[in-house]
Each structure stands twice: as structure tokens, then as C-alpha cells.
Design an enzyme around this catalytic site. Structure first.
Site, mmCIF file in Angstrom:
data_model
loop_
_atom_site.group_PDB
_atom_site.id
_atom_site.type_symbol
_atom_site.label_atom_id
_atom_site.label_comp_id
_atom_site.label_asym_id
_atom_site.label_seq_id
_atom_site.Cartn_x
_atom_site.Cartn_y
_atom_site.Cartn_z
ATOM 1 N N GLU A 57 0.800 -1.230 0.000
ATOM 2 C CA GLU A 57 0.000 0.000 0.000
ATOM 3 C C GLU A 57 0.833 1.280 0.000
ATOM 4 O O GLU A 57 0.298 2.358 -0.195
ATOM 5 C CB GLU A 57 -1.039 -0.008 1.121
ATOM 6 C CG GLU A 57 -0.500 -0.097 2.530
ATOM 7 C CD GLU A 57 -0.500 -1.525 3.060
ATOM 8 O OE1 GLU A 57 -0.376 -2.477 2.242
ATOM 9 O OE2 GLU A 57 -0.597 -1.695 4.289
ATOM 10 N N ASN A 58 2.143 1.166 0.188
ATOM 11 C CA ASN A 58 2.972 2.359 0.058
ATOM 12 C C ASN A 58 3.290 2.681 -1.400
ATOM 13 O O ASN A 58 4.024 3.634 -1.664
ATOM 14 C CB ASN A 58 4.265 2.205 0.876
ATOM 15 C CG ASN A 58 5.044 0.962 0.513
ATOM 16 O OD1 ASN A 58 4.470 -0.104 0.341
ATOM 17 N ND2 ASN A 58 6.346 1.088 0.384
#
Lengths: 230, 233
Positions: A57-58
């Protein structure tokens, strides 16, 4: 698949049981988000003939194995802040795009850890009142956006108390968000009709599952059949 | 176009960041953080800052430096678990914290930069973060109203810039940086290389220069790694 460093795979048998069962949820061609901790280990158990893209998710779709020592890049990490590599066909993007993917329902499956799950599919996995709150990170977004939310956790806590509750006692991460719960004892599905036991893990009796589960649940007809055949 | 964006020093670039300012700071963990601008702010000693950033560094690096120096009044973050000083200041009441889910935080910053004052999301419904927030039903499902965020300044780290402030990021060091760049009234970008306008392909630019007011060349980046995970060949 992740080629974990030595030591990282010295899991307790209960955790290995959970991780192996969770890997069976992953099918060829899926886009998958694995949470930090035990869910990350699921990547190691995905069969070689199954091709998936793991989302971080980064801002990465297509997580690869850990880098060879000396080739680590500080600009290339996963959501657990570990150095990683990319697979062919990977893409980078910013955090808003990442969560558009998540919130917008484009991720096929999300596997998260849990502290408590309730019989209506509520999940608590981010804070214990009275202890320092670290934050929820992306968990609250993941449970609302992914097409399918799988929670993996040990069935009872260190004191032997059930983590599968009638009602969560801890603050929630999401309400009615869990599709399937996989523990070291059993697998449950959450449906509009209620929580259903669909499998017991190898060597675990229905009686043990009942004894260690606070939540009320139904038993899948197919599971009863298996029990009778035994 | 007059080339007024290139700054001579980090000290000059942050000279008008005053006590009480709201800063939006790019980075995820220690990856893609504007480490030089943060150090300059530490030296300047600006106080009572409200800082919007996914994390708050570690005790001795990144935003943790400003925390240790007691320059931060409030943090808006999604995860702050890597920092002991944070815990001490939070428990003693010195530091105010607004925990925001990571996707909501990213979208709040993006929305702020895009001129959108609020938006609805299902994230957080039925959890402690829903307290006091307006809810609305769409097609039978409940959503929370979340507000866009605009900062007095945005502190951004990119890989390359051209002299017009067009930015290119490197791998997962992109993260919150393009969003922060949009949402700062004044955006300060530090980069590892500055090239002439025209040298970046228009198709490869991640952040158009319109969002960037000040550009700085940083050198000797530490780029600390939080969790070095490797395999031995």
C-alpha cells in the site's frame, strides 16, 4: 516465493497451519494485499504455478523477493518498511492511487491479522485501550475496499481465551467486514445468515472448536458430512 | 519563464516557515522523506508545528528530530509506532495526535490540493475514528465525511527536478510526496539531481512544476533503512 531470511520461517506450528491454509485462498491471476506480520508469510506458501501480483500500500503492485545482500535499495520497501525487490510487470504509484485501488474494489483479496473477530464479521486489530496507540495504518481502508477480506489469527490468546467473540471487546477496525476467518483450529465464513464453520484444521475436533469459540456459529452441512464419514 | 524557483540554501528555503505553521511532509517510514529540509527546520527551531505525515520518523531521524526538539504540537498520521519519544510526549499531553487511516489521509491531502473540501468514504465506519463525523448513506451503505487538508507548506523529496520544478520520484519513495506537493500553499522540493527544463520527458513527469514553488539540491542523502531484509546468495 519471498525467500525469507533464515530465522524468519521458524514459525510455531500453529502459525504455519494458518499461513498454509491462507495460501489456498490465493488463486491464479489475483491481485493480493498481504498485511504486515503473519500475513506477509503467506507469500512463501503460494505454489509456484500460481501467478499473482502482490500489492504494497505504500505504492507498488508486484512485490518481489527480498534483495540479495548488498543490492538493497532504501527507495524500495514494502508496507512493513522491509527492503524488497519488484517482479517483472511491477508498477509504482503514489499513496492516493494505491488506496484508490484498495478502496475502489480492485484488489481481489486482502489477508490481515486479527486481535478479535466477532460472529457478525467485525474485526478488531489496531488498538488495545490503555496501551500506546500506534495507529491503524491502511487496515481500515483495506477491510472496506478489498473484494474479499480474510482474517488470519490464532484461535485463542496467550491466556487461552477465545479471540472469536460474540462481540468484539476491542475498538473496531471495521464493522461486518470479514468474509472468512482462518485460525489454527478452524475456518469460518461470514454470511448474511450468520457465521458458519466450514472446516476444522487437521486433528482438531468439532468439540474443541465449540469449546474454544465464544461466538455462536452454524455448522456447514458439508462439514457434518465429513464428520459422519470419519 | 523567470527561473526563480531554485534556492541557494535550505536555510533560505525555510526562512518563512514560522511558529504555528501547518506542514504536509512526504515519505513513508523513512523512505522518501525530505531529510535535508527537516534538518534545516530543526536548526531553525520553529515551534508549535502541526505536521501532516503518514509517520513520524524514528527517535533520531526524520520527523523524530523535530519531535525530540519539541517543535511539533500536533501530528496527523496513520501509524506512529516506531517512535518512543512520540509515546512519551503523547502520554504526557505535550503532543496532540489525530490518527487517520492511511488511505483517508492520502485522499485528504490529495483532495486539499485538488480544491475539494470534503469527501465520503466507508473507511472507519463503526470505529473510534467515526466519532463526531457526519455520516451519509449512499445506495444503502454508510459513509463518513472526511475533510481535505491544505498546508501552509509542503516538504517534498523527489529524485529529480528540472529548473521549472517538474518532479520525478524513485520507486516507492514516491508514496505521499506527489500529494503533499499538491496540498502545500508553498511547496519546497528537495531532490538528488536538477536538470534543465526540457531534459525530462513530459510523459515521465510525476508532479508538474505548477505545484512546486521552491527547489533545492540535496547532497549526501542518508536514506536510512528501517528494516533491512535480504537473502544471502
Amino acid at each position: 516465493m519471498l525467500n525469507l531470511p533464515k530465522g524468519a520461517v521458524n514459525m510455531k506450528d500453529t502459525r504455519l497451519t494458518i499461513v498454509k491454509r491462507a495460501a489456498q485462498e490465493i488463486k491464479d491471476g489475483m491481485y493480493v494485499n498481504l498485511g504486515i506480520g503473519m500475513p506477509t508469510l503467506v507469500a512463501n506458501e503460494i505454489p509456484a504455478d500460481i501467478n499473482v501480483l502482490l500489492q504494497s500500500e505504500n505504492g507498488l503492485l508486484g512485490i518481489g523477493p527480498y534483495p540479495i545482500a548488498g543490492q538493497e535499495d532504501p527507495d524500495l520497501i514494502n508496507a512493513g518498511k522491509e527492503t524488497i525487490t519488484t517482479v517483472p510487470g511491477a508498477s509504482f504509484f503514489d499513496s492516493a492511487e494505491s488506496f484508490a485501488m484498495i478502496r475502489g474494489g480492485h484488489i481481489d483479496i486482502s489477508i490481515l491479522g486479527g486481535m478479535e473477530v466477532s460472529e457478525n464479521g467485525d474485526l478488531a486489530n489496531w488498538m488495545i485501550p490503555g496501551k500506546m496507540v500506534k495507529g491503524m495504518g491502511g487496515a481500515m481502508d483495506l477491510v472496506h475496499g478489498s473484494k474479499r477480506v480474510i482474517v488470519i489469527m490464532e484461535h485463542v490468546n496467550k491466556q487461552g481465551k477465545s479471540k472469536v467473540k460474540k462481540v468484539c471487546s476491542l475498538p473496531l477496525t471495521g464493522q461486518r467486514v470479514v468474509d472468512r476467518l482462518i485460525t489454527d483450529l478452524a475456518v469460518f465464513d461470514f454470511t448474511p445468515e450468520g457465521m458458519i464453520l466450514i472446516e476444522t484444521q487437521e486433528g482438531v475436533s468439532l468439540e474443541e472448536v465449540k469449546a474454544k469459540t465464544d461466538a455462536s456459529f452454524m455448522i456447514s452441512p458439508s462439514l457434518i458430512l465429513v464428520e459422519q464419514v470419519k | 519563464m523567470k527561473n526563480s524557483k531554485l534556492m541557494n540554501s535550505f536555510k533560505e528555503a525555510i526562512s518563512d516557515i514560522n511558529d504555528g505553521a501547518t506542514l504536509i511532509v512526504g515519505g513513508f517510514g523513512l523512505c522518501g522523506i525530505p531529510e535535508k529540509t527537516i534538518q534545516a527546520l530543526k536548526e531553525k527551531g520553529t515551534k508549535n508545528l502541526t505536521v501532516v505525515s503518514n509517520n513520524c520518523g524514528v527517535d533520531d531521524w526524520g520527523l523524530g528530530l523535530l519531535l525530540a526538539n519539541k517543535q511539533i504540537k500536533k501530528m496527523i498520521s496513520s501509524y506512529v509506532g516506531e517512535n518512543k519519544i512520540f509515546e512519551q510526549q503523547f502520554l504526557s499531553g505535550e503532543l496532540e495526535v489525530e490518527l487517520t487511516p492511511q488511505g483517508t489521509l492520502a485522499e485528504r491531502i490529495r483532495a486539499g490540493g485538488a480544491g475539494i473540501p470534503g469527501f465520503y468514504t466507508a473507511t472507519g465506519v463503526g470505529t473510534p475514528i467515526a466519532e463526531g463525523k457526519e455520516v451519509k448513506e449512499f445506495d444503502g451503505k454508510t459513509y463518513l465525511l472526511e475533510r481535505g487538508i491544505v498546508g501552509d507548506f509542503a516538504l517534498v523529496k523527489a529524485w529529480k527536478a528540472d529548473t521549472l520544478g517538474n518532479l520525478v520520484y524513485h520507486k516507492t519513495a514516491r508514496n505521499f510526496n506527489p500529494l503533499a506537493a499538491m496540498a502545500g500553499r508553498i511547496t519546497i522540493a528537495e531532490v538528488e539531481e536538477i536538470v534543465e527544463a526540457g531534459e525530462l520527458q513530459p510523459d515521465e513527469i510525476h508532479t508538474p512544476g505548477i505545484y512546486v514553488q521552491r527547489i533545492l539540491l540535496g547532497t549526501d542523502y542518508q536514506k536510512r533503512i528501517e528494516k533491512r531484509t535480504v537473502v544471502h546468495a
